[in-house]
Motif scaffolding. Structure first.
Motif, PDB file in Angstrom:
ATOM      1  N   ARG A 138       0.831  -1.199   0.000  1.00  0.00           N
ATOM      2  CA  ARG A 138       0.000   0.000   0.000  1.00  0.00           C
ATOM      3  C   ARG A 138       0.873   1.260   0.000  1.00  0.00           C
ATOM      4  N   CYS A 139       0.339   2.345  -0.530  1.00  0.00           N
ATOM      5  CA  CYS A 139       1.107   3.583  -0.701  1.00  0.00           C
ATOM      6  C   CYS A 139       1.507   4.193   0.645  1.00  0.00           C
ATOM      7  N   ILE A 140       2.436   5.129   0.569  1.00  0.00           N
ATOM      8  CA  ILE A 140       2.915   5.855   1.746  1.00  0.00           C
ATOM      9  C   ILE A 140       1.870   6.894   2.140  1.00  0.00           C
ATOM     10  N   GLU A 141       1.549   6.948   3.420  1.00  0.00           N
ATOM     11  CA  GLU A 141       0.576   7.917   3.914  1.00  0.00           C
ATOM     12  C   GLU A 141       1.196   8.733   5.037  1.00  0.00           C
TER      13      GLU A 141
ATOM     14  N   GLU B 195       4.648   7.956   6.195  1.00  0.00           N
ATOM     15  CA  GLU B 195       4.846   6.729   6.961  1.00  0.00           C
ATOM     16  C   GLU B 195       4.671   5.538   6.025  1.00  0.00           C
ATOM     17  N   VAL B 196       5.631   4.603   6.063  1.00  0.00           N
ATOM     18  CA  VAL B 196       5.538   3.427   5.197  1.00  0.00           C
ATOM     19  C   VAL B 196       4.408   2.526   5.683  1.00  0.00           C
ATOM     20  N   SER B 197       3.825   1.789   4.741  1.00  0.00           N
ATOM     21  CA  SER B 197       2.678   0.937   5.058  1.00  0.00           C
ATOM     22  C   SER B 197       3.133  -0.467   5.466  1.00  0.00           C
ATOM     23  N   LYS B 198       2.313  -1.114   6.283  1.00  0.00           N
ATOM     24  CA  LYS B 198       2.547  -2.502   6.678  1.00  0.00           C
ATOM     25  C   LYS B 198       1.591  -3.464   5.965  1.00  0.00           C
ATOM     26  N   ASP B 199       0.828  -2.925   5.003  1.00  0.00           N
ATOM     27  CA  ASP B 199      -0.141  -3.737   4.266  1.00  0.00           C
ATOM     28  C   ASP B 199       0.495  -4.288   2.990  1.00  0.00           C
ATOM     29  N   TYR B 200       0.380  -5.612   2.801  1.00  0.00           N
ATOM     30  CA  TYR B 200       0.997  -6.266   1.646  1.00  0.00           C
ATOM     31  C   TYR B 200      -0.014  -7.156   0.922  1.00  0.00           C
ATOM     32  N   PHE B 201       0.222  -7.249  -0.391  1.00  0.00           N
ATOM     33  CA  PHE B 201      -0.464  -8.239  -1.219  1.00  0.00           C
ATOM     34  C   PHE B 201       0.609  -9.135  -1.827  1.00  0.00           C
ATOM     35  N   PHE B 202       0.373 -10.450  -1.814  1.00  0.00           N
ATOM     36  CA  PHE B 202       1.367 -11.364  -2.368  1.00  0.00           C
ATOM     37  C   PHE B 202       0.659 -12.521  -3.066  1.00  0.00           C
ATOM     38  N   HIS B 203       1.159 -12.837  -4.276  1.00  0.00           N
ATOM     39  CA  HIS B 203       0.604 -13.979  -5.012  1.00  0.00           C
ATOM     40  C   HIS B 203       1.755 -14.806  -5.562  1.00  0.00           C
TER      41      HIS B 203
ATOM     42  N   ALA C 106      -5.646  -6.359  -2.446  1.00  0.00           N
ATOM     43  CA  ALA C 106      -6.212  -6.360  -1.098  1.00  0.00           C
ATOM     44  C   ALA C 106      -5.220  -7.073  -0.184  1.00  0.00           C
ATOM     45  N   VAL C 107      -5.174  -6.657   1.045  1.00  0.00           N
ATOM     46  CA  VAL C 107      -4.214  -7.243   1.987  1.00  0.00           C
ATOM     47  C   VAL C 107      -4.510  -8.728   2.159  1.00  0.00           C
ATOM     48  N   ASN C 108      -3.500  -9.566   1.911  1.00  0.00           N
ATOM     49  CA  ASN C 108      -3.700 -11.013   2.052  1.00  0.00           C
ATOM     50  C   ASN C 108      -2.518 -11.715   2.714  1.00  0.00           C
ATOM     51  N   ASN C 109      -1.518 -10.947   3.166  1.00  0.00           N
ATOM     52  CA  ASN C 109      -0.344 -11.579   3.771  1.00  0.00           C
ATOM     53  C   ASN C 109       0.396 -10.544   4.617  1.00  0.00           C
ATOM     54  N   ASP C 110       1.364 -11.018   5.389  1.00  0.00           N
ATOM     55  CA  ASP C 110       2.158 -10.063   6.178  1.00  0.00           C
ATOM     56  C   ASP C 110       3.627 -10.158   5.777  1.00  0.00           C
ATOM     57  N   GLU C 111       4.372  -9.175   6.196  1.00  0.00           N
ATOM     58  CA  GLU C 111       5.770  -9.044   5.781  1.00  0.00           C
ATOM     59  C   GLU C 111       6.607 -10.250   6.187  1.00  0.00           C
ATOM     60  N   LYS C 112       6.384 -10.765   7.382  1.00  0.00           N
ATOM     61  CA  LYS C 112       7.189 -11.872   7.890  1.00  0.00           C
ATOM     62  C   LYS C 112       7.039 -13.120   7.029  1.00  0.00           C
ATOM     63  N   GLN C 113       5.807 -13.450   6.667  1.00  0.00           N
ATOM     64  CA  GLN C 113       5.560 -14.649   5.871  1.00  0.00           C
ATOM     65  C   GLN C 113       6.102 -14.498   4.450  1.00  0.00           C
ATOM     66  N   ILE C 114       5.944 -13.302   3.880  1.00  0.00           N
ATOM     67  CA  ILE C 114       6.451 -13.067   2.522  1.00  0.00           C
ATOM     68  C   ILE C 114       7.973 -13.186   2.501  1.00  0.00           C
ATOM     69  N   LYS C 115       8.618 -12.647   3.524  1.00  0.00           N
ATOM     70  CA  LYS C 115      10.083 -12.730   3.596  1.00  0.00           C
ATOM     71  C   LYS C 115      10.551 -14.180   3.657  1.00  0.00           C
ATOM     72  N   LYS C 116       9.825 -15.019   4.365  1.00  0.00           N
ATOM     73  CA  LYS C 116      10.203 -16.433   4.448  1.00  0.00           C
ATOM     74  C   LYS C 116      10.196 -17.087   3.069  1.00  0.00           C
ATOM     75  N   ILE C 117       9.159 -16.766   2.275  1.00  0.00           N
ATOM     76  CA  ILE C 117       9.049 -17.353   0.933  1.00  0.00           C
ATOM     77  C   ILE C 117      10.185 -16.867   0.040  1.00  0.00           C
ATOM     78  N   ILE C 118      10.435 -15.554   0.073  1.00  0.00           N
ATOM     79  CA  ILE C 118      11.479 -14.983  -0.788  1.00  0.00           C
ATOM     80  C   ILE C 118      12.859 -15.452  -0.345  1.00  0.00           C
ATOM     81  N   ASP C 119      13.085 -15.521   0.962  1.00  0.00           N
ATOM     82  CA  ASP C 119      14.374 -16.017   1.463  1.00  0.00           C
ATOM     83  C   ASP C 119      14.639 -17.433   0.967  1.00  0.00           C
ATOM     84  N   LYS C 120      13.588 -18.245   0.975  1.00  0.00           N
ATOM     85  CA  LYS C 120      13.741 -19.622   0.514  1.00  0.00           C
ATOM     86  C   LYS C 120      14.119 -19.665  -0.959  1.00  0.00           C
TER      87      LYS C 120
END
Length: 333
Positions: free
Chosen positions: A84-87, A90-98, A108-122
Motif C-alpha cells: 500500500r502507498c505511503i501515507e 509513513e511506510v505501510s505494513k499492508d501487503y499483497f502477495f501472489h 487487497a491485503v492477504n499476507n504479512d511481511e514476515k511470511q512473505i520474507k520467508k518465501i522470498i528467502d527460501k
C-alpha cells in the motif's frame, strides 16, 4: 539463482493500473528528461521489497497511487508483490502477495511481511545459516543476510554510472556499503553458504580465543601478585620463627601456612573492670601532669623572655660603670 523484474505496477487512485515492463535477460535502460521520475523506479522497487524509508516523491507519484507492486521471477517461479502507498510520510505494513504472479485489478491485503520474507528467502536460498561472516560499524557479525542487499547487483542509477570510483548503488548508505564487502563473493559464486558458516564459526572461535588470552593475562598478573604476597608473608613468619628460614618453595610455604592457621588458637583474655578503671585513673593523672608541665614550660619561656628584656635595658648602666669612675667632689666649707 536467477532474479529478474518483469513489471513495475502502479495501481492509481483513478482506478487504472499502470505497468512499466522490462525484458528478461536483457539490460533495460530507463531514459528520460530530468524530473520525469527515473530515480523513483528504483525507490519503488526498494519500497515494495520491505523498504523502511519513505523515499518515493509525494508530488505527482505517491499522491496519485494507492498501491505499488512488482511482478518478478526467481528462477522459474513468478511472483507478484504489492504494498500500500505511503501515507503521511509513513511506510505501510499492508501487503499483497501472489505466488503464481497473478496481477489483480486492485490489490487487497492477504499476507504479512514476515511470511512473505520467508518465501522470498527460501527462493534466494537464504536460510538462518546465511549470515555475514564479518561485522562492521552498521552490520553485526553473524546477522542474517537480506535479499535486499543483492539488488545492488541488479540496478545501476545514473549517478553510479557517471561516478568514476563507485560501481554499485546505495553506497551512500553505510549498511549497504558494509554489506557489499561481505556478500560480493557470495553473489558472484566465489563463496558458498557452507563456507560462510565455517567462517562464522572460525570468527566465533577467534573471538573466544582472544577472550581467553585476555583472561590468561589477568590470571598471570594475579599469580604474580599472589606469589609476591607469599614471599612477604614468609618473611614475616620467619621473623616470628613460625617457619624455617630455608623454606622457600611456594607450595610448601602454603602447606605450612595452612598448618599454622589450623593449629592456632586465640588466647582468651579476661576482662578485669577494676584493673581497667585503675588504669584509666592513672592515665588521667598522667594527662594532667603533662598539661601542667606544658603550662610550666610556657611560663618559663615567658620568664626567660622577660629577663632577657630586663638585661638588655641594664646594658647602658653597665657600660657607664665600666668606662667612667666616680669623681669625689670636695666639700665646701
Amino acid at each position: 539463482m536467477k532474479f529478474s523484474i518483469n513489471k513495475i505496477l502502479l495501481w492509481l487512485k483513478s482506478g487504472n493500473l499502470r505497468e512499466i515492463k522490462f525484458r528478461r535477460n536483457k539490460i533495460n535502460v530507463i531514459t528520460g528528461d530530468s524530473g520525469t521520475g527515473k530515480t523513483e523506479i528504483l525507490s519503488i522497487i526498494d519500497y515494495c521489497f520491505f523498504g523502511s524509508r519513505a523515499d518515493i516523491t509525494d508530488e505527482i507519484i505517491n499522491e496519485n497511487v494507492t498501491w505499488y507492486g512488482i511482478n518478478f521471477n526467481i528462477n522459474d517461479n513468478v511472483y507478484t508483490l504489492g504494498r500500500r502507498c505511503i501515507e503521511k510520510r509513513e511506510v505501510s505494513k499492508d501487503y499483497f502477495f501472489h505466488a503464481d504472479g497473478y496481477i489483480p485489478k486492485m490489490p487487497a491485503v492477504n499476507n504479512d511481511e514476515k511470511q512473505i520474507k520467508k518465501i522470498i528467502d527460501k527462493e534466494f536460498s537464504i536460510t538462518e545459516r546465511t549470515v555475514f561472516p564479518y561485522g562492521g560499524k552498521n552490520i553485526t557479525l553473524g546477522s542474517k543476510i537480506s535479499p535486499r542487499y543483492f539488488f545492488m547487483f541488479n540496478t545501476l542509477s545514473g549517478d553510479t554510472i557517471d561516478h568514476s570510483e563507485i560501481f554499485f548503488d546505495k553506497q551512500n548508505i553505510d549498511r549497504y556499503r558494509d554489506a557489499l564487502m561481505n556478500i560480493f563473493d557470495l553473489a558472484v559464486g566465489i563463496e558458498t553458504e557452507e563456507n560462510l558458516l565455517k567462517k562464522e564459526k572460525l570468527n566465533v572461535l577467534k573471538a573466544d580465543l582472544k577472550q581467553w588470552r585476555r583472561k590468561l593475562t589477568l590470571i598471570d598478573k594475579e599469580v604474580e601478585v599472589f606469589n609476591k604476597n607469599i614471599v612477604d608473608l614468609s618473611k614475616k613468619a620467619k621473623e616470628f620463627n613460625l617457619i624455617d628460614y630455608d623454606l622457600t618453595d611456594p607450595a610448601k610455604l602454603m602447606k605450612r601456612f595452612d598448618e599454622i592457621s589450623s593449629t592456632y588458637k586465640e588466647e582468651s583474655i579476661e576482662i578485669n573492670l577494676e584493673r581497667i578503671n585503675k588504669l584509666k585513673t592513672e592515665k588521667n593523672k598522667i594527662l594532667r601532669k603533662i598539661r601542667n608541665l606544658k603550662k610550666f614550660k610556657l611560663e618559663i619561656e615567658r620568664y626567660k623572655k622577660l629577663e632577657k628584656n630586663k638585661l638588655d635595658s641594664l646594658k647602658p648602666v653597665r657600660i657607664l660603670n665600666e668606662s667612667y669612675k666616680l669623681l669625689k667632689i670636695p666639700e665646701l666649707d
